[in-house]
Design a protein around this motif. Sequence first.
Motif, PDB file in Angstrom:
ATOM      1  N   THR A  87       9.779  13.317  -5.596  1.00  0.00           N
ATOM      2  CA  THR A  87       9.101  14.170  -4.611  1.00  0.00           C
ATOM      3  C   THR A  87       9.454  15.583  -4.839  1.00  0.00           C
ATOM      4  N   SER A  88      10.325  15.875  -5.764  1.00  0.00           N
ATOM      5  CA  SER A  88      10.881  17.175  -6.057  1.00  0.00           C
ATOM      6  C   SER A  88       9.664  17.885  -6.972  1.00  0.00           C
ATOM      7  N   TYR A  89       8.916  17.247  -7.822  1.00  0.00           N
ATOM      8  CA  TYR A  89       7.921  17.443  -8.581  1.00  0.00           C
ATOM      9  C   TYR A  89       6.606  17.314  -8.065  1.00  0.00           C
ATOM     10  N   GLY A  90       6.300  16.205  -7.379  1.00  0.00           N
ATOM     11  CA  GLY A  90       5.264  15.804  -6.640  1.00  0.00           C
ATOM     12  C   GLY A  90       4.114  15.277  -7.708  1.00  0.00           C
ATOM     13  N   ILE A  91       4.372  15.300  -9.004  1.00  0.00           N
ATOM     14  CA  ILE A  91       3.385  14.806 -10.008  1.00  0.00           C
ATOM     15  C   ILE A  91       3.946  14.126 -11.029  1.00  0.00           C
ATOM     16  N   CYS A  92       3.276  13.483 -11.707  1.00  0.00           N
ATOM     17  CA  CYS A  92       3.992  12.419 -12.559  1.00  0.00           C
ATOM     18  C   CYS A  92       4.368  13.077 -14.005  1.00  0.00           C
ATOM     19  N   GLY A  93       5.189  12.521 -14.863  1.00  0.00           N
ATOM     20  CA  GLY A  93       5.874  13.218 -15.923  1.00  0.00           C
ATOM     21  C   GLY A  93       4.806  13.634 -16.985  1.00  0.00           C
ATOM     22  N   ASP A 145      -1.928   5.261 -11.359  1.00  0.00           N
ATOM     23  CA  ASP A 145      -0.742   4.577 -11.145  1.00  0.00           C
ATOM     24  C   ASP A 145       0.297   4.638 -12.270  1.00  0.00           C
ATOM     25  N   VAL A 146       1.378   5.414 -12.271  1.00  0.00           N
ATOM     26  CA  VAL A 146       2.150   5.671 -13.463  1.00  0.00           C
ATOM     27  C   VAL A 146       3.322   4.414 -13.497  1.00  0.00           C
ATOM     28  N   GLY A 147       3.145   3.453 -12.600  1.00  0.00           N
ATOM     29  CA  GLY A 147       4.195   2.443 -12.516  1.00  0.00           C
ATOM     30  C   GLY A 147       5.596   2.505 -12.189  1.00  0.00           C
ATOM     31  N   LEU A 164       1.001  -1.000   0.023  1.00  0.00           N
ATOM     32  CA  LEU A 164       0.077   0.148   0.022  1.00  0.00           C
ATOM     33  C   LEU A 164       0.894   1.142  -0.258  1.00  0.00           C
ATOM     34  N   ALA A 165       1.703   1.246   0.696  1.00  0.00           N
ATOM     35  CA  ALA A 165       2.778   2.606   0.883  1.00  0.00           C
ATOM     36  C   ALA A 165       3.506   2.564  -0.647  1.00  0.00           C
ATOM     37  N   MET A 166       3.768   1.595  -1.408  1.00  0.00           N
ATOM     38  CA  MET A 166       4.497   1.813  -2.681  1.00  0.00           C
ATOM     39  C   MET A 166       3.195   2.125  -3.626  1.00  0.00           C
ATOM     40  N   LEU A 167       2.345   1.592  -3.297  1.00  0.00           N
ATOM     41  CA  LEU A 167       1.085   2.255  -4.129  1.00  0.00           C
ATOM     42  C   LEU A 167       0.759   3.642  -4.171  1.00  0.00           C
ATOM     43  N   ARG A 217       3.134   5.671  -3.023  1.00  0.00           N
ATOM     44  CA  ARG A 217       4.281   6.508  -3.839  1.00  0.00           C
ATOM     45  C   ARG A 217       4.149   6.423  -5.511  1.00  0.00           C
ATOM     46  N   ARG A 218       3.499   5.766  -6.049  1.00  0.00           N
ATOM     47  CA  ARG A 218       3.307   5.345  -7.588  1.00  0.00           C
ATOM     48  C   ARG A 218       2.437   6.375  -7.995  1.00  0.00           C
TER      49      ARG A 218
END
Length: 127
Positions: A110-116, A103-105, A89-92, A94-95
């Motif tokens: 943490t510097s951006y806080g969002i996906c690419g 879920d981006v895989g 659950l913790a890893m989910l 973070r993804r």
Amino acid sequence: MSAVYSKCFGPTGALHGVPTYPWRLAPDGYATRRQLRAKGLRPGGQPIQAQVMRVNRRAGGVRVAYLYREDLAKPVRPMTSRKWGALALAMLSRRTCPSCRIDVGYCIPTSYGICGLCIALEEQCAA
């Protein structure tokens, strides 16, 4: 004996409170936490038995690694099914991107806080 070596050598423990050895010159039978973990062991509540020390000549600082006795170390506790579930659950979390909730895989930096993809969309909207 050089001055740097003499700062890092005190096998009786009178100089630093615990036996101190120069970097890579600790006697057999001692290991750091990482070395214990690689062997499937943990310190098991024992106090620090010795330390290895290294003096950084450029910065003037001292690096220390604490050593534990291998014969007093205990085996690592096995992971239970609940711990595995909590880790999953913790890893989910973070993804998962907080912006698009996908879920981006991979772990989102943490510097951006969002996906690419969300970063690219924000750059396009800003331009």
